[in-house]
Design a protein around this motif. Structure first.
Motif, PDB file in Angstrom:
ATOM      1  N   ILE A 124      36.308 -32.078  11.509  1.00 28.00           N
ATOM      2  CA  ILE A 124      36.634 -30.395  11.377  1.00 28.00           C
ATOM      3  C   ILE A 124      38.596 -30.177  11.177  1.00 28.00           C
ATOM      4  CG2 ILE A 124      37.688 -28.219  12.252  1.00 28.00           C
ATOM      5  CD1 ILE A 124      34.282 -29.461  12.191  1.00 28.00           C
ATOM      6  N   LYS A 125      38.998 -31.611  12.025  1.00 29.86           N
ATOM      7  CA  LYS A 125      39.940 -31.484  11.974  1.00 29.86           C
ATOM      8  C   LYS A 125      40.294 -31.546  10.208  1.00 29.86           C
ATOM      9  CE  LYS A 125      43.266 -33.315  14.488  1.00 29.86           C
ATOM     10  NZ  LYS A 125      44.071 -33.950  15.480  1.00 29.86           N
ATOM     11  N   SER A 126      40.262 -33.178   9.451  1.00 25.55           N
ATOM     12  CA  SER A 126      40.287 -33.613   8.388  1.00 25.55           C
ATOM     13  C   SER A 126      39.404 -32.726   7.622  1.00 25.55           C
ATOM     14  CB  SER A 126      40.006 -35.049   8.249  1.00 25.55           C
ATOM     15  OG  SER A 126      38.482 -35.372   8.453  1.00 25.55           O
ATOM     16  N   ARG A 127      38.864 -32.196   7.266  1.00 29.71           N
ATOM     17  CA  ARG A 127      38.422 -31.485   6.836  1.00 29.71           C
ATOM     18  C   ARG A 127      38.628 -29.691   6.155  1.00 29.71           C
ATOM     19  NH1 ARG A 127      36.841 -35.405   2.764  1.00 29.71           N
ATOM     20  NH2 ARG A 127      35.995 -36.823   3.524  1.00 29.71           N
ATOM     21  N   HIS A 128      38.658 -29.146   8.141  1.00 30.40           N
ATOM     22  CA  HIS A 128      38.069 -27.665   7.610  1.00 30.40           C
ATOM     23  C   HIS A 128      39.828 -27.259   8.034  1.00 30.40           C
ATOM     24  CE1 HIS A 128      33.842 -27.875   6.157  1.00 30.40           C
ATOM     25  NE2 HIS A 128      33.740 -28.358   7.431  1.00 30.40           N
ATOM     26  N   THR A 129      41.030 -27.727   8.121  1.00 32.56           N
ATOM     27  CA  THR A 129      42.495 -26.686   9.154  1.00 32.56           C
ATOM     28  C   THR A 129      42.797 -27.014   7.556  1.00 32.56           C
ATOM     29  OG1 THR A 129      42.498 -29.526   9.966  1.00 32.56           O
ATOM     30  CG2 THR A 129      41.770 -28.201  11.321  1.00 32.56           C
ATOM     31  N   LYS A 130      43.990 -26.616   8.328  1.00 30.23           N
ATOM     32  CA  LYS A 130      45.109 -26.053   7.644  1.00 30.23           C
ATOM     33  C   LYS A 130      46.000 -26.827   7.896  1.00 30.23           C
ATOM     34  CE  LYS A 130      43.432 -22.044   4.940  1.00 30.23           C
ATOM     35  NZ  LYS A 130      43.679 -23.073   4.027  1.00 30.23           N
ATOM     36  N   ARG A 131      47.521 -27.101   7.544  1.00 29.60           N
ATOM     37  CA  ARG A 131      48.615 -28.007   8.423  1.00 29.60           C
ATOM     38  C   ARG A 131      49.729 -26.456   8.135  1.00 29.60           C
ATOM     39  NH1 ARG A 131      50.845 -32.912   9.352  1.00 29.60           N
ATOM     40  NH2 ARG A 131      48.253 -32.504  10.038  1.00 29.60           N
ATOM     41  N   ASP A 132      49.855 -26.280   9.616  1.00 27.60           N
ATOM     42  CA  ASP A 132      51.618 -24.984  10.042  1.00 27.60           C
ATOM     43  C   ASP A 132      52.934 -26.315   9.461  1.00 27.60           C
ATOM     44  OD1 ASP A 132      53.661 -23.527  10.683  1.00 27.60           O
ATOM     45  OD2 ASP A 132      51.990 -22.713  12.107  1.00 27.60           O
ATOM     46  N   ALA A 563      26.933 -33.985   2.743  1.00 27.78           N
ATOM     47  CA  ALA A 563      26.774 -33.759   1.352  1.00 27.78           C
ATOM     48  C   ALA A 563      27.256 -32.961   0.954  1.00 27.78           C
ATOM     49  CB  ALA A 563      25.226 -33.454   1.022  1.00 27.78           C
ATOM     50  N   TYR A 564      27.624 -31.477   2.249  1.00 27.69           N
ATOM     51  CA  TYR A 564      28.300 -30.197   1.599  1.00 27.69           C
ATOM     52  C   TYR A 564      29.914 -30.755   1.307  1.00 27.69           C
ATOM     53  CZ  TYR A 564      30.836 -26.391   1.690  1.00 27.69           C
ATOM     54  OH  TYR A 564      31.962 -25.063   1.759  1.00 27.69           O
ATOM     55  N   GLN A 565      30.260 -31.643   2.064  1.00 27.63           N
ATOM     56  CA  GLN A 565      31.580 -31.920   1.961  1.00 27.63           C
ATOM     57  C   GLN A 565      31.550 -33.045   0.669  1.00 27.63           C
ATOM     58  OE1 GLN A 565      33.649 -30.767   4.722  1.00 27.63           O
ATOM     59  NE2 GLN A 565      35.338 -31.012   2.581  1.00 27.63           N
ATOM     60  N   ILE A 566      31.015 -34.026   0.062  1.00 25.20           N
ATOM     61  CA  ILE A 566      31.144 -34.266  -0.849  1.00 25.20           C
ATOM     62  C   ILE A 566      31.481 -33.567  -2.252  1.00 25.20           C
ATOM     63  CG2 ILE A 566      29.970 -35.771  -3.301  1.00 25.20           C
ATOM     64  CD1 ILE A 566      28.690 -37.444  -0.626  1.00 25.20           C
ATOM     65  N   TRP A 567      30.780 -31.897  -2.172  1.00 23.46           N
ATOM     66  CA  TRP A 567      30.422 -31.013  -3.369  1.00 23.46           C
ATOM     67  C   TRP A 567      31.448 -30.710  -2.927  1.00 23.46           C
ATOM     68  CZ3 TRP A 567      29.463 -29.579  -7.846  1.00 23.46           C
ATOM     69  CH2 TRP A 567      28.909 -27.844  -7.881  1.00 23.46           C
ATOM     70  N   LYS A 568      32.017 -30.420  -1.969  1.00 25.27           N
ATOM     71  CA  LYS A 568      33.250 -29.157  -1.346  1.00 25.27           C
ATOM     72  C   LYS A 568      34.970 -30.254  -2.277  1.00 25.27           C
ATOM     73  CE  LYS A 568      35.926 -27.041   1.747  1.00 25.27           C
ATOM     74  NZ  LYS A 568      37.171 -27.495   1.688  1.00 25.27           N
ATOM     75  N   ASP A 569      34.967 -31.500  -1.729  1.00 23.43           N
ATOM     76  CA  ASP A 569      35.390 -32.454  -2.159  1.00 23.43           C
ATOM     77  C   ASP A 569      35.857 -32.243  -4.131  1.00 23.43           C
ATOM     78  OD1 ASP A 569      36.763 -32.746   0.341  1.00 23.43           O
ATOM     79  OD2 ASP A 569      35.844 -35.229   0.099  1.00 23.43           O
ATOM     80  N   ALA A 570      34.763 -32.691  -4.794  1.00 26.44           N
ATOM     81  CA  ALA A 570      34.585 -32.519  -6.034  1.00 26.44           C
ATOM     82  C   ALA A 570      35.308 -31.823  -6.993  1.00 26.44           C
ATOM     83  CB  ALA A 570      33.069 -33.278  -6.846  1.00 26.44           C
ATOM     84  N   ILE A 571      34.614 -29.899  -5.885  1.00 24.81           N
ATOM     85  CA  ILE A 571      34.803 -28.719  -6.792  1.00 24.81           C
ATOM     86  C   ILE A 571      36.580 -28.796  -6.389  1.00 24.81           C
ATOM     87  CG2 ILE A 571      32.711 -27.999  -6.730  1.00 24.81           C
ATOM     88  CD1 ILE A 571      33.555 -26.153  -4.678  1.00 24.81           C
ATOM     89  N   ASP A 572      37.156 -29.215  -5.801  1.00 26.65           N
ATOM     90  CA  ASP A 572      38.596 -29.044  -5.365  1.00 26.65           C
ATOM     91  C   ASP A 572      39.108 -29.821  -6.140  1.00 26.65           C
ATOM     92  OD1 ASP A 572      38.470 -27.291  -3.392  1.00 26.65           O
ATOM     93  OD2 ASP A 572      38.507 -29.206  -1.137  1.00 26.65           O
ATOM     94  N   ALA A 573      38.690 -31.206  -6.336  1.00 23.47           N
ATOM     95  CA  ALA A 573      40.083 -31.781  -7.347  1.00 23.47           C
ATOM     96  C   ALA A 573      39.502 -31.086  -8.785  1.00 23.47           C
ATOM     97  CB  ALA A 573      39.029 -33.182  -7.367  1.00 23.47           C
ATOM     98  N   ASP A 574      38.596 -30.608  -8.783  1.00 28.13           N
ATOM     99  CA  ASP A 574      37.580 -30.792 -10.139  1.00 28.13           C
ATOM    100  C   ASP A 574      37.386 -29.057 -10.267  1.00 28.13           C
ATOM    101  OD1 ASP A 574      37.721 -29.670 -12.791  1.00 28.13           O
ATOM    102  OD2 ASP A 574      36.621 -31.851 -13.909  1.00 28.13           O
ATOM    103  N   PRO A 575      37.773 -27.472 -10.322  1.00 31.40           N
ATOM    104  CA  PRO A 575      37.145 -26.726  -9.697  1.00 31.40           C
ATOM    105  C   PRO A 575      36.016 -26.351 -10.554  1.00 31.40           C
ATOM    106  CG  PRO A 575      39.344 -26.916  -9.957  1.00 31.40           C
ATOM    107  CD  PRO A 575      39.481 -27.596 -10.246  1.00 31.40           C
TER     108      PRO A 575
END
Length: 801
Positions: A124-132, A563-575
């Motif tokens: 959760i910390k590495s994938r779903h958080t934002k940094r202040d 699997a979802y995180q693989i997909w999210k990382d891919a579209i974040d890198a290449d929308p």
């Protein structure tokens, strides 16, 4: 009782890991309800198992038949021991029963992917958080714009002094071999009564006495193990409560000896392991003397003291508490029972006479706690955890005597623990209380380590150390929850000032004794078993960061999340991929280079009944197939060039298929489509096995089984009469072949609950049948067929794209 309760369509079991003991009443009660009502079941747990995978198996057995074909087998177990091992156990490979023989993490990971949705704290910390950027802290952003920051868990050591050369140092004397060795050497005959059974009295026993002796024989070694461990745990917890336990133990032995010497029946207490297991019971099993007249009138230190008191207690039992025990004539046991009872009593009396004078003013642990609460955190809320109710009451009492206000204790005997949680943490529970009622210091057993919001505090004290690290993590989690405002969670743990060697030595003594006697204890005695646990103890002592975080960085999550995180990382890198990939046609295919020397995929092939091992350097070429089943589920298959399944592990298949953006494409092999077809067929057949329970009616307590049997008998009785209709017989056959719909479960469950006549039940079944609402296969008229999404060839040839 079960028939009188409401029939819920969904059952949610919070903290489900507490249902790991199949022998407990609570477990049986929940399982019988689920078997009878057949609801959907959701089990919630941050810690689904402590140390053994049997914890997982027990929870799965709440709703999974151990002989049901699951579609997968324990591959690592089969690779290690072969199919003959399971055949010898009379166990089919693709069942929960087979998995229960496996100690391999990979097997359980693959089994749990069928049922588990897992998110780790680090994920959760590495994938779903934002940094202040202002404070460099991670936070979750909620829909209303609220930020929830992740505090850092800081381990802190409270090092109390022990000086073995100082005869006034209470803990140094108790931690010495002069105490540990006698405790480790106890025979504990009251917990192994089956060993002392007198075979000469077999013919004289009543049916009730025979049943008692059978129960005693079953529980012996396990009860003895829990008792021995429990005494050492109490020694680590508090010298005061350890001495109390010795007094109670001697008195119980003296009561047995009084009965034997006077040819009176023995009072047999509970033989339930949970009574001795600190994970589920924080009270002393021998603490049954509380509230008895005259119990505290004098101190018991000599054998004569205990003998006199034992006669008084035995007489009180017979007159006022006879129903509390089972009673059995003492002559059904051999003379060795009295010998070992007296031997243990004499040993413990000597320990008491030498070390039994407890002075709270010389209690170094207690003094250090008072200092922490008055100096370092004199005005802040502090949550103190201990394993034992006696320790909790002792600490609360001594802190109150020292003049501290707002102090209370919560144990398993507390009528309403949640009320104390509200008084301690009113803001996080949205339960405001007046200042006069608010608590600043709460001393609690692990009854409050789960399921409570206590995040008004950010300071935790572990007065004693549970023997499994997971308990410390759970305790930290009580205050590290949404709504915690502090940057840090301070987790204090009491440890001897000169290091952890004394604790390790204490535990080593009981470990050796357990092994010598072949005694069995619970799964959370983790510090007995491995260097990793000992390292954790040392890390606590040295205040190593991260030791209480609860999961490793990048800890594994469930397959769907990965699997979802693989997909999210891919579209974040290449929308652009978010539009390109969904637009691809179904049945699309490609191939990629494949390195046979390994991609981290274990080399094994397992089918329903066979397993063909492969060497580590022979990872096969083949095709990975991705299919959407008729029920809408996604599934993967990996076929080698011979058309055989390489593995059932969805994790391994997905990782075999992964490619970096620069991975070149290769032309498909000549047999690519043929292997794809074989993969599709395999998935469909296995999916049909899992989801279509044709020919099985489930538990005999379930709605489907009971309806089928009632109507079958009814139709035999009315054969050829008015109510013997073709529609009803077709409906009965449909029930035999297919699961009931949720509507049918509700309607027919109500008929069973009110004990409707077979005619009324048949009318309801026929109505549901005619409305296409009876069974799932009949009900799902709009169900589509399976759909091949794509396939990927794995090729060793380095051909061009």
């Amino acid at each position: 009782l079960i028939d009188e309760r409401r029939h819920y369509g969904l059952v949610i079991v919070d903290e489900s890991h507490n249902l790991r003991n199949r022998e407990g009443q609570r477990y049986r009660y929940v399982r019988e309800y689920i078997e009878t009502v057949e609801p959907k079941v959701i089990l919630l747990s941050a810690t689904p198992y402590n140390k053994t995978y049997q914890d997982l198996a027990s929870q799965l057995r709440l709703f999974v038949d151990p002989e049901q074909d699951l579609g997968i087998a324990p591959e690592a177990l089969i690779r290690e021991k072969g199919l003959m091992f399971l055949n010898e156990k009379e166990c089919r490979p693709r069942t929960l029963h087979a998995f229960e023989f496996s100690e391999h993490a990979d097997d359980w990971r693959e089994l749990m992917r069928l049922y588990l949705l897992r998110r780790t704290r680090s994920f959760i910390k590495s994938r779903h958080t934002k940094r202040d950027p202002e404070n460099n802290r991670d936070y979750l952003l909620f829909a209303d714009g609220t930020r929830s920051y992740f505090p850092v868990r800081r381990p802190r050591t409270l090092a109390f002094r022990t000086d073995s050369s100082d005869r006034t140092d209470l803990y140094a004397q108790l931690y010495s071999d002069a105490v540990a060795k006698p405790i480790a050497g106890l025979a504990l005959p009251r917990y192994g009564l089956g060993v002392y059974e007198n075979p000469k009295t077999t013919a004289e026993r009543t049916p009730q006495e025979r049943e008692i002796l059978q129960n005693l024989s079953r529980g012996g070694k396990r009860l003895m193990g829990f008792c021995r461990v429990g005494l050492f745990k109490r020694l680590e917890s508090s010298g005061n409560v350890f001495i109390q336990s010795l007094e109670r133990h001697i008195l119980r032995n003296a009561i047995f000896l009084h009965a034997i010497e006077n040819n009176l029946p023995l009072p047999i207490g509970s033989q339930d392991v949970e009574m001795l297991d600190a994970r589920s019971n924080d009270a002393d099993e021998d603490n049954e003397f509380e509230g008895m007249p005259g119990r505290a009138a004098r101190e018991l230190r000599t054998s004569a003291d205990f003998q006199q008191r034992a006669a008084e207690v035995y007489d009180w039992y017979r007159r006022h508490a006879e129903g509390r025990f089972q009673w059995i004539a003492s002559h059904h046991f051999t003379q060795e029972l009295a010998r070992d009872l007296q031997g243990d009593a004499d040993t413990l009396v000597r320990v008491l006479q030498k070390h039994g004078q407890w002075d709270p003013a010389r209690d170094n642990k207690l003094s250090l706690l008072k200092q922490l609460l008055t100096r370092e955190h004199g005005s802040e809320k502090v949550l103190i955890f201990t394993q034992f109710a006696d320790t909790a009451r002792y600490l609360a009492s001594e802190l109150q005597k020292a003049g501290m206000e707002g102090v209370a204790a919560v144990t398993g005997d507390t009528d309403n623990p949640t009320a104390y949680a509200y008084r301690f943490s009113p803001s996080s529970n949205n339960r405001p209380v007046g200042l006069a009622n608010e608590l600043r210091v709460l001393v609690a057993t692990d009854v409050l380590s789960e399921g409570q919001n206590l995040q008004d505090a950010h300071i935790i004290v572990n007065y004693d150390l549970p023997w499994a690290i997971i308990r410390l993590i759970q305790r930290a989690g009580r205050v590290d929850r949404i709504g915690q405002k502090h940057d840090e969670i301070l987790c204090y743990s009491f440890l001897p000032a000169d290091g952890v060697e004394k604790i390790i030595r204490l535990r080593e003594r009981v470990k050796n004794r357990l092994n010598a006697n072949a005694e069995v204890v619970g799964s959370d005695e983790a510090f007995f078993e491995d260097q990793e646990s000992l390292q954790t103890l040392d890390d606590l002592y040295h205040e190593k960061e991260g030791v209480l975080d609860g999961d490793e960085e990048g800890g594994e999550v469930d397959l769907a999340s990965e699997a979802y995180q693989i997909w999210k990382d891919a579209i974040d890198a290449d929308p652009a991929l978010e539009k390109i990939v969904p637009a691809l046609p179904d049945v699309v295919y490609s191939a990629r280079p494949w390195n046979q020397s390994g991609t981290g995929v274990p080399p094994v092939k397992t089918t329903a009944e066979t397993a063909v091992p492969r060497s580590a350097s022979d990872l096969p070429e083949g095709v990975v197939v991705f299919l959407q089943t008729a029920e809408g589920n996604c599934a993967l298959a990996w076929m080698d060039n011979a058309g055989r399944s390489v593995t059932e592990s969805q994790h391994r298949i997905m990782r075999a298929a992964r490619c970096a953006p620069e991975t070149p494409a290769l032309p498909r092999a000549d047999n690519h489509h043929d292997l794809t077809a074989r993969g599709v067929k395999l998935i469909i057949e296995e999916n049909r096995t899992i989801h279509n329970t044709a020919g099985t009616l489930g538990s005999r307590h379930g709605i489907r089984y009971r309806v089928y049997e009632a109507l079958r008998q009814h139709l035999e009785h009315v054969r050829g009469e008015l109510f013997d209709t073709e529609a009803l017989r077709k409906a009965l056959q449909l029930i035999y072949e297919n699961p009931l719909t949720e509507k049918a479960k509700t309607v027919l469950g109500q008929h069973l609950k009110i004990k409707s006549s077979p005619q009324s039940l048949g009318t309801a079944v026929q109505a549901l049948y005619e409305e296409n609402e009876l069974c799932l296969d009949k009900h799902r008229t709009s169900r589509t067929s399976a759909q091949l999404i794509c396939s990927l060839g794995l090729r060793t040839e380095k051909e061009g794209a």
